[in-house]
Design a protein around this motif. Structure first.
Motif, short mmCIF file in Angstrom:
data_model
loop_
_atom_site.label_atom_id
_atom_site.label_comp_id
_atom_site.label_asym_id
_atom_site.label_seq_id
_atom_site.Cartn_x
_atom_site.Cartn_y
_atom_site.Cartn_z
N LEU A 94 0.84 -1.19 0.00
CA LEU A 94 0.00 0.00 0.00
C LEU A 94 0.87 1.24 0.00
CD1 LEU A 94 -2.53 -1.08 2.78
CD2 LEU A 94 -2.83 -1.24 0.31
N LEU A 130 -5.16 5.52 -0.12
CA LEU A 130 -4.13 4.52 -0.39
C LEU A 130 -4.19 4.08 -1.85
CD1 LEU A 130 -5.00 2.30 2.69
CD2 LEU A 130 -3.07 3.87 2.52
N LEU A 141 -3.28 0.79 -4.07
CA LEU A 141 -2.94 -0.62 -3.97
C LEU A 141 -2.01 -1.00 -5.11
CD1 LEU A 141 -5.51 -0.18 -2.28
CD2 LEU A 141 -6.26 -2.43 -2.95
N ASN A 171 -13.41 1.01 4.29
CA ASN A 171 -12.76 1.33 3.02
C ASN A 171 -13.80 1.75 1.99
OD1 ASN A 171 -10.28 0.25 4.10
ND2 ASN A 171 -11.11 -1.78 3.70
#
Length: 176
Positions: A60, A82, A84, A142
């Motif tokens: 991340l 973030l 990925l 999230n």
């Protein structure tokens, strides 16, 4: 007892009674006061890219972060954007603690975060993107960002009450 029966049968009394019931019903629908006593806790794990094999650590990268401040309701926690491994971007709310309420949404906005009452109503004045309904008023959660979203156009995140057009809390996002 006869006077009470006569009053209950009057058309004006029935009209007042029905009007009171309708007003009470609309008030309950709008305010949903029972949510003040009901917490919804969400504990989602850190997001993982779909292309990462099971058992492998997620790589991340922090793109932005900030601390939530209170507006209409006491709110605390942190917000991070973030990226990925597969390029997917996610807003992560960690240790969120706010009040529950009707029609709560998570928005990315171009508004400056202002403390106190000055910050309650600024987030719908400019550009904003809804990431969906708030999953719970407590915990870790999230929200996947749209692939075509230009992060340079947004500087804050807010927990927005769509019903009353007010921010419960917000965080200024600092690029990392």
């Amino acid at each position: 007892m006869g006077r009470v029966r006569r009053t209950l049968g009057k058309p004006w009394f029935i009209t007042v009674l029905l009007t009171g019931l309708v007003v009470a019903g609309v008030g309950l629908y709008l305010f949903q006061p029972w949510k003040l006593w009901v917490d919804e806790t969400v504990r989602e794990p850190l997001p993982v890219a779909a292309s990462v094999p099971p058992g492998k650590g997620a790589d991340l990268k922090d793109l932005a972060k900030g601390e939530l401040i209170s507006h209409e309701h006491d709110t605390s926690g942190s917000a991070r954007i973030l990226r990925l491994q597969d390029g997917t971007r996610v807003l992560r709310l960690t240790d969120l603690d706010t009040s529950n309420g009707p029609a709560l949404r998570v928005w990315l906005t171009d508004a400056e975060v202002k403390p106190g009452k000055d910050g309650w109503h600024v987030f719908d004045d400019g550009k904003h993107v809804s990431l969906g309904e708030l999953k719970g008023n407590k915990g870790d959660q999230n929200y996947t960002l749209p692939a075509d979203l230009d992060l340079n156009q947004f500087r804050s995140v807010t927990i927005w009450c769509d019903r009353f057009d007010v921010s419960f809390g917000a965080a200024e996002l600092t690029r990392t």
